[in-house]
Design a protein around this motif. Structure first.
Motif, PDB file in Angstrom:
ATOM      1  N   GLY A  61       0.774  -1.066   0.130  1.00 49.26           N
ATOM      2  CA  GLY A  61      -0.187  -0.070  -0.077  1.00 49.26           C
ATOM      3  C   GLY A  61       0.827   1.205  -0.137  1.00 49.26           C
ATOM      4  O   GLY A  61       0.375   2.355   0.575  1.00 49.26           O
ATOM      5  N   LEU A  62       2.021   1.208  -0.533  1.00 49.38           N
ATOM      6  CA  LEU A  62       2.755   2.642  -0.678  1.00 49.38           C
ATOM      7  C   LEU A  62       2.276   3.483  -1.605  1.00 49.38           C
ATOM      8  O   LEU A  62       1.690   3.010  -2.691  1.00 49.38           O
ATOM      9  CB  LEU A  62       4.259   2.154  -0.835  1.00 49.38           C
TER      10      LEU A  62
ATOM     11  N   LEU B   6      11.594   5.709  -5.965  1.00 43.95           N
ATOM     12  CA  LEU B   6      11.832   4.998  -4.649  1.00 43.95           C
ATOM     13  C   LEU B   6      12.275   5.891  -3.636  1.00 43.95           C
ATOM     14  O   LEU B   6      12.118   5.941  -2.494  1.00 43.95           O
ATOM     15  CB  LEU B   6      12.725   3.771  -4.684  1.00 43.95           C
ATOM     16  N   GLU B   7      13.191   6.833  -4.012  1.00 50.59           N
ATOM     17  CA  GLU B   7      13.899   7.837  -3.212  1.00 50.59           C
ATOM     18  C   GLU B   7      12.792   8.624  -2.254  1.00 50.59           C
ATOM     19  O   GLU B   7      12.839   8.957  -1.137  1.00 50.59           O
ATOM     20  CB  GLU B   7      14.923   8.658  -3.780  1.00 50.59           C
ATOM     21  N   LYS B   8      11.847   8.984  -3.249  1.00 52.35           N
ATOM     22  CA  LYS B   8      10.525   9.865  -2.404  1.00 52.35           C
ATOM     23  C   LYS B   8       9.967   9.092  -1.429  1.00 52.35           C
ATOM     24  O   LYS B   8       9.164   9.532  -0.766  1.00 52.35           O
ATOM     25  CB  LYS B   8       9.634  10.174  -3.753  1.00 52.35           C
ATOM     26  N   LEU B   9      10.111   7.820  -1.598  1.00 47.81           N
ATOM     27  CA  LEU B   9       9.250   6.804  -0.619  1.00 47.81           C
ATOM     28  C   LEU B   9      10.288   6.376   0.528  1.00 47.81           C
ATOM     29  O   LEU B   9       9.811   5.536   1.427  1.00 47.81           O
ATOM     30  CB  LEU B   9       8.805   5.513  -1.297  1.00 47.81           C
ATOM     31  N   ALA B  10      11.301   6.840   0.646  1.00 50.37           N
ATOM     32  CA  ALA B  10      12.352   6.357   1.630  1.00 50.37           C
ATOM     33  C   ALA B  10      11.681   6.620   3.110  1.00 50.37           C
ATOM     34  O   ALA B  10      11.184   7.528   3.475  1.00 50.37           O
ATOM     35  CB  ALA B  10      13.712   7.177   1.273  1.00 50.37           C
ATOM     36  N   GLY B  11      11.983   5.659   4.044  1.00 52.53           N
ATOM     37  CA  GLY B  11      11.411   5.978   5.375  1.00 52.53           C
ATOM     38  C   GLY B  11      10.104   5.352   5.441  1.00 52.53           C
ATOM     39  O   GLY B  11       9.692   5.358   6.731  1.00 52.53           O
TER      40      GLY B  11
END
Length: 503
Positions: A267-268, A285-290
Motif C-alpha cells: 500500500g505504498l 523509490l527515493e521519494k518513498l524512503a523511510g
C-alpha cells in the motif's frame, strides 16, 4: 563512381620490404593511404593484414599478410616508413587510425606521423553524427562509393560470408582513404578547423593508441575479493527484501512483481506512472524512503548489484593475459570533444559510495612508479570566469577565497563569515548548474524548492556576477545567428535546434 582496386599480395618478406621502401621513397611529403583488417574487432584482435596504396590513379594497392610482419627486415622497413619526417618517414592517412597504430605497437612499430585520420576529420566537420563509417564519409565528401559487397556494416571490415577476400576489401578501403585526403583537408581549411585538427586531435591519436597498448595495471586479487564481498552483500539484501515483502522468494529485478508488492500488497503511494504502470525507478523509490524498510533495502540492493555486475564482474572480465586492462578510448563519440571509453568504461569508476571508492584501490602503478591524481580545482567555474571576464569571479579566484562561500555571500546578502552550510551548498548548485545551462525550474528541482524561489536565487546570482549573464546571452544569440557554438580552440558544434519552432 564505384571504387575498385588491384591488390597484388606481397607474399615474401623480401617483396614486402622492397615495396615498403619504395612507398617511403615515393612519398614527397604526401600521406600514404593505409587500411588494415583484423580477425575480429578492430585494434583488439590480431591483425589479418595491411594494405597501402602504391598507385592511387591506377587503383593499385599492396597487401601484406600479418605473418610477413614477423620478419625483422619487414618490420625495420615499416618502422622507417612511419618514422618522423625528419628521420625520413612518411605521414600516414587512415580511417580510425588509432586501431591500426595500436596493432602495430604490438609488433613494435610506432607510427610517428599521422597525416590524416579521415574519421576524425569527418567528426570535426560534423560532431553530431553517431558513427563515422568509411563508406558514408566517402559518399559525402568524395562523391564515390565502395562496391556493394565491400561496404562493411560496422566501421572497417565485415568479412563474414561476403565472398570478398580480406586483401581486396582492405585494398578498397585504402583507396577510399586516398580519395578522401583532398576533399577533407580542403573542408577543414574552409571551416578554420585545421589548427584544432593539427595541434590537438592528431597528436592525441598516438597518445591514446599507446595508452590502449600499455593498458592500466590492476590487482586482480583485490578485484576478486571486492566482487565476492559485493556478491554476499547482494544476497543478504535480497533476503532482507524477501523478508520485508513477507511473501517468500520473488525476482527482485522484475518491475511487475515489485509494483504488485510495493503498491498493491504494502500500500505504498505511487509517485509517477509510465506507459506500463507505476514507476519503480530510483527517483520514485527515493521519494518513498523511510515509509517502509523494503524501500531502503531495495535502493541499497540496486546500488550494490550495479557495483557487483558493472565493476566486480565487468572489470575482471577485461583483465588481459598481461594482468592489465586495455580499454578503448573514443575520440569521435562525444559531441563536445571530450573522450569516452569502453571495454570497459574507465571514465566511470565509482567515487560516491564508500564501497564504490574501494574499486580505486584495485588500480595499481607499474613497479617503480606511482599514480598521480590530478584534479583541476573548479575547472568549469574558472572557465566561466575567463570566458565571461567577470571581475567578481576573477577577483575571488585570484584572492584564493572559497568561491562557493563568496557566491553565497553575494546571493544571500550576508557576510562571508555568516554563510551557512545550506547557503553554501545552494550557491554551489547554482554555479555548477549555470555552467550547463540550468534554469529556474531545474534549480528548483535540484534544491527541492519552488521554481519562484529558485528564480530569485538566479536573479541574485546574475546581479552579483553580471558579466556571466551577458556572456550567456551573447553566446546563445551568436549560436542562433551562426547555427553553431565555438570553443576557444575553434571546435564547433552545430545546434540546429535553436531555430526550431518548438520552444
Amino acid at each position: 563512381e564505384v571504387i575498385e582496386a588491384e591488390v597484388p599480395e606481397l607474399d615474401t618478406p623480401a617483396a614486402a620490404a622492397a615495396a615498403i621502401a619504395a612507398a617511403r621513397a615515393a612519398g614527397g611529403g604526401e600521406p600514404l593511404p593505409v587500411a588494415a583488417s583484423w580477425t575480429g574487432s578492430e585494434g583488439r584482435t590480431p591483425l589479418e593484414g595491411i594494405a597501402f596504396v602504391t598507385d592511387a590513379a591506377g587503383g593499385e594497392v599492396a597487401w601484406l599478410r600479418a605473418e610477413v610482419l614477423s620478419d625483422e627486415a619487414v618490420r625495420a622497413a615499416l618502422a622507417a616508413l612511419v618514422a618522423l619526417p625528419a628521420d625520413g618517414g612518411r605521414p600516414v592517412a587512415a580511417h580510425q587510425a588509432k586501431a591500426l597504430m595500436r596493432s602495430l605497437l604490438d609488433v613494435a612499430v610506432d607510427v610517428r606521423t599521422l597525416g590524416l585520420d579521415t574519421a576524425i576529420a569527418a567528426y570535426l566537420l560534423d560532431p553530431a553524427e553517431s558513427r563515422y563509417l568509411l563508406d558514408e564519409v566517402l559518399r559525402r565528401y568524395a562523391g564515390a562509393e565502395l562496391p556493394a559487397d565491400g561496404a562493411a556494416a560496422e566501421g572497417q571490415l565485415d568479412l563474414e560470408g561476403s565472398g570478398v577476400s580480406a586483401a581486396l576489401r582492405t585494398g578498397r578501403y585504402a583507396l577510399a582513404v586516398a580519395r578522401l585526403i583532398e576533399p577533407l583537408t580542403q573542408a577543414l581549411d574552409d571551416q578554420a578547423l585545421r589548427g584544432l585538427y593539427d595541434e590537438i586531435e592528431v597528436p592525441l591519436v598516438r597518445v591514446l593508441a599507446r595508452m590502449e597498448h600499455v593498458g592500466v595495471g590492476v590487482d586482480a586479487a583485490e578485484l576478486r575479493a571486492l566482487r565476492d564481498r559485493l556478491t554476499s552483500e547482494v544476497e543478504s539484501l535480497r533476503a532482507a527484501i524477501w523478508d520485508d515483502a513477507g511473501i517468500g522468494e520473488f525476482n527482485v529485478n522484475s518491475t511487475p512483481q515489485l509494483r504488485e508488492i510495493l503498491f498493491d500488497k504494502l500500500g505504498l503511494t505511487p509517485q509517477k506512472k509510465t506507459k506500463t504502470g507505476y514507476s519503480t525507478d530510483a527517483s520514485s523509490l527515493e521519494k518513498l524512503a523511510g515509509q517502509h524498510a523494503i524501500v531502503d533495502h531495495l535502493l541499497a540492493y540496486r546500488e550494490v548489484e550495479k557495483l557487483r555486475s558493472t565493476y566486480g564482474d565487468g572489470l575482471l572480465a577485461e583483465v588481459a593475459g598481461d594482468g592489465r586492462i586495455h580499454a578503448t578510448f573514443n575520440q569521435t563519440v562525444a559531441r563536445t570533444g571530450r573522450l569516452s571509453s569502453d571495454q570497459p568504461n574507465l571514465h566511470n569508476i565509482p567515487v560516491r559510495s564508500e564501497i564504490g571508492r574501494e574499486f580505486r584501490k584495485a588500480f595499481v602503478p607499474a613497479p617503480g612508479c606511482e599514480l598521480l591524481v590530478a584534479d583541476y580545482n573548479q575547472i568549469e567555474l574558472r572557465c566561466i570566469a575567463h570566458l565571461a571576464e567577470d571581475p567578481g569571479l576573477i577577483e575571488s579566484f585570484r584572492a584564493h577565497r572559497d568561491i562557493h562561500t563568496e557566491t553565497a555571500s553575494r546571493i544571500f546578502g550576508v557576510e562571508p563569515g555568516e554563510v551557512t552550510i545550506e547557503q553554501r551548498s545552494k550557491a554551489k548548485m547554482v554555479s555548477y548548474g549555470l555552467a550547463y545551462g540550468m534554469e529556474a525550474y531545474g534549480l528548483g528541482q535540484r534544491l527541492n524548492i519552488p521554481t519562484e524561489e529558485a528564480a530569485l536565487i538566479l536573479a541574485a546570482y546574475f546581479e552579483a556576477f553580471p558579466a556571466v549573464r551577458d556572456y550567456m546571452d551573447r553566446t546563445v544569440a551568436e549560436a542562433r545567428q551562426r547555427g553553431y557554438t565555438e570553443t576557444l580552440f575553434g571546435r564547433r558544434r552545430q545546434i540546429p535546434e535553436l531555430s526550431s519552432p518548438n520552444y
